[in-house]
Design a protein around this motif. Structure first.
Motif, PDB file in Angstrom:
ATOM      1  N   UNK A  15      -2.409  -0.963   2.612  1.00  0.00           N
ATOM      2  CA  UNK A  15      -3.581  -1.930   2.372  1.00  0.00           C
ATOM      3  C   UNK A  15      -3.626  -3.261   2.194  1.00  0.00           C
ATOM      4  N   UNK A  16      -2.302  -3.459   1.705  1.00  0.00           N
ATOM      5  CA  UNK A  16      -1.749  -4.733   1.203  1.00  0.00           C
ATOM      6  C   UNK A  16      -1.370  -5.324   2.586  1.00  0.00           C
ATOM      7  N   UNK A  17      -0.732  -4.634   3.405  1.00  0.00           N
ATOM      8  CA  UNK A  17      -0.481  -5.242   4.727  1.00  0.00           C
ATOM      9  C   UNK A  17      -1.762  -5.485   5.557  1.00  0.00           C
ATOM     10  N   UNK A  18      -2.853  -4.798   5.584  1.00  0.00           N
ATOM     11  CA  UNK A  18      -4.136  -5.121   6.205  1.00  0.00           C
ATOM     12  C   UNK A  18      -4.786  -6.402   5.390  1.00  0.00           C
ATOM     13  N   UNK A  19      -4.747  -6.333   4.362  1.00  0.00           N
ATOM     14  CA  UNK A  19      -5.306  -7.722   3.747  1.00  0.00           C
ATOM     15  C   UNK A  19      -4.704  -8.893   4.123  1.00  0.00           C
ATOM     16  N   UNK A  32       8.107  -2.636   5.669  1.00  0.00           N
ATOM     17  CA  UNK A  32       7.307  -1.924   4.437  1.00  0.00           C
ATOM     18  C   UNK A  32       8.224  -0.676   3.896  1.00  0.00           C
ATOM     19  N   UNK A  33       8.441  -0.519   2.774  1.00  0.00           N
ATOM     20  CA  UNK A  33       9.337   0.305   1.969  1.00  0.00           C
ATOM     21  C   UNK A  33       8.515   1.054   1.044  1.00  0.00           C
ATOM     22  N   UNK A  34       9.000   2.385   0.703  1.00  0.00           N
ATOM     23  CA  UNK A  34       8.461   3.327  -0.152  1.00  0.00           C
ATOM     24  C   UNK A  34       9.122   3.313  -1.392  1.00  0.00           C
ATOM     25  N   UNK A  35      10.452   2.792  -1.353  1.00  0.00           N
ATOM     26  CA  UNK A  35      11.213   2.724  -2.690  1.00  0.00           C
ATOM     27  C   UNK A  35      12.075   1.753  -2.559  1.00  0.00           C
ATOM     28  N   UNK A  36      12.578   1.456  -3.787  1.00  0.00           N
ATOM     29  CA  UNK A  36      13.740   0.112  -3.860  1.00  0.00           C
ATOM     30  C   UNK A  36      14.994   0.180  -3.251  1.00  0.00           C
ATOM     31  N   UNK A  37      15.308   1.210  -2.817  1.00  0.00           N
ATOM     32  CA  UNK A  37      16.517   1.543  -2.019  1.00  0.00           C
ATOM     33  C   UNK A  37      16.335   0.918  -0.458  1.00  0.00           C
ATOM     34  N   UNK A  38      15.184   1.556   0.085  1.00  0.00           N
ATOM     35  CA  UNK A  38      14.797   1.283   1.261  1.00  0.00           C
ATOM     36  C   UNK A  38      14.589  -0.356   1.342  1.00  0.00           C
ATOM     37  N   UNK A  39      13.676  -0.984   0.383  1.00  0.00           N
ATOM     38  CA  UNK A  39      13.379  -2.250   0.245  1.00  0.00           C
ATOM     39  C   UNK A  39      14.575  -3.155   0.246  1.00  0.00           C
ATOM     40  N   UNK A  40      15.607  -3.035  -0.383  1.00  0.00           N
ATOM     41  CA  UNK A  40      16.754  -3.521  -0.590  1.00  0.00           C
ATOM     42  C   UNK A  40      17.396  -3.583   0.862  1.00  0.00           C
ATOM     43  N   UNK A  41      17.454  -2.769   1.485  1.00  0.00           N
ATOM     44  CA  UNK A  41      18.038  -2.595   3.133  1.00  0.00           C
ATOM     45  C   UNK A  41      17.449  -3.431   4.132  1.00  0.00           C
ATOM     46  N   UNK A  42      16.111  -3.223   3.628  1.00  0.00           N
ATOM     47  CA  UNK A  42      15.191  -4.076   4.723  1.00  0.00           C
ATOM     48  C   UNK A  42      15.123  -5.532   4.302  1.00  0.00           C
ATOM     49  N   UNK A  99       7.682 -15.086  -9.398  1.00  0.00           N
ATOM     50  CA  UNK A  99       6.744 -16.411  -9.345  1.00  0.00           C
ATOM     51  C   UNK A  99       5.354 -15.836  -9.767  1.00  0.00           C
ATOM     52  N   UNK A 100       4.885 -14.612  -9.373  1.00  0.00           N
ATOM     53  CA  UNK A 100       3.659 -14.004  -9.664  1.00  0.00           C
ATOM     54  C   UNK A 100       3.823 -12.488 -10.023  1.00  0.00           C
ATOM     55  N   UNK A 101       2.762 -12.254 -10.902  1.00  0.00           N
ATOM     56  CA  UNK A 101       2.622 -10.960 -11.404  1.00  0.00           C
ATOM     57  C   UNK A 101       1.222 -10.410 -11.447  1.00  0.00           C
ATOM     58  N   UNK A 102       0.809  -9.603 -10.289  1.00  0.00           N
ATOM     59  CA  UNK A 102      -0.560  -9.253  -9.879  1.00  0.00           C
ATOM     60  C   UNK A 102      -0.733  -7.881 -10.620  1.00  0.00           C
ATOM     61  N   UNK A 103      -1.653  -7.468 -11.114  1.00  0.00           N
ATOM     62  CA  UNK A 103      -1.972  -6.263 -11.732  1.00  0.00           C
ATOM     63  C   UNK A 103      -2.914  -5.415 -10.523  1.00  0.00           C
ATOM     64  N   UNK A 104      -2.600  -4.480 -10.258  1.00  0.00           N
ATOM     65  CA  UNK A 104      -3.260  -3.606  -9.483  1.00  0.00           C
ATOM     66  C   UNK A 104      -4.509  -3.100 -10.047  1.00  0.00           C
ATOM     67  N   UNK A 105      -5.821  -2.902  -9.413  1.00  0.00           N
ATOM     68  CA  UNK A 105      -5.967  -3.044  -8.014  1.00  0.00           C
ATOM     69  C   UNK A 105      -6.099  -4.636  -7.528  1.00  0.00           C
ATOM     70  N   UNK A 106      -5.568  -4.909  -6.636  1.00  0.00           N
ATOM     71  CA  UNK A 106      -5.754  -6.431  -6.088  1.00  0.00           C
ATOM     72  C   UNK A 106      -6.876  -6.693  -5.273  1.00  0.00           C
ATOM     73  N   UNK A 107      -7.705  -7.859  -5.574  1.00  0.00           N
ATOM     74  CA  UNK A 107      -8.513  -7.950  -4.781  1.00  0.00           C
ATOM     75  C   UNK A 107      -8.461  -9.031  -3.613  1.00  0.00           C
ATOM     76  N   UNK A 108      -9.351  -8.940  -2.761  1.00  0.00           N
ATOM     77  CA  UNK A 108      -8.924  -9.790  -1.353  1.00  0.00           C
ATOM     78  C   UNK A 108      -9.102 -11.354  -2.144  1.00  0.00           C
ATOM     79  N   UNK A 109      -9.875 -11.777  -2.925  1.00  0.00           N
ATOM     80  CA  UNK A 109     -10.067 -13.276  -3.431  1.00  0.00           C
ATOM     81  C   UNK A 109      -8.796 -13.628  -4.299  1.00  0.00           C
TER      82      UNK A 109
END
Length: 139
Positions: A15-19, A32-42, A99-109
């Motif tokens: 959803x975030x990627x689409x927005x 796009x990663x589903x965990x921190x280990x994969x995120x680090x490698x990417x 720099x930013x801390x956004x609480x879910x769910x995130x709105x388009x605006x």
């Protein structure tokens, strides 16, 4: 702008990627990663300008992943996405340069406003770096 999304919830990740694509066609989700280990490698591979990350994830949590990325010499713009409003997470994030801390769910605006602010800050930073390289501006 190269963007990495690290989020264990598939609907939130996709959803975030689409927005982001709807907000600006020039935003390139480089991974796009589903965990921190994969995120680090990417992050090591793509060197993104911006990382969106959840905190609580399998293998390596988002804050530990960010520390590893910083330890490798990268300094991307970081936005934490979380369902947790607990100050201890925000406090550790601040120490890591979040720099930013956004609480879910995130709105388009909210996302659009955040991305507009980030783009302005990144453009100013690039302009400053260019002037420093030319010797026009002194620290």
């Amino acid at each position: 702008m190269k963007i990495l999304i690290v989020e264990d919830e598939i609907n939130a990740r996709e959803g975030l990627g689409n927005l982001l694509g709807k907000i600006n066609k020039n935003y390139m989700v480089c991974g796009k990663a589903s965990d921190g280990e994969q995120g680090f490698l990417l992050a090591k591979e793509h060197k993104p300008d911006l990382i969106f990350t959840d905190i609580e994830m399998p293998k390596i949590n988002g804050l530990d992943m960010l520390q590893k990325i910083k330890d490798c010499g990268q300094d991307p713009y970081i936005i934490i996405l979380s369902g947790y409003s607990d100050f201890k997470y925000a406090q550790k994030g601040i120490k890591l340069g979040v720099k930013e801390y956004l609480l879910k769910p995130i709105t388009y605006t909210a996302l659009k406003n955040t991305m507009d602010d980030i783009e302005k800050k990144l453009n100013l930073s690039k302009e400053k770096d260019a002037l420093l390289e030319e010797g026009i501006l002194k620290e």
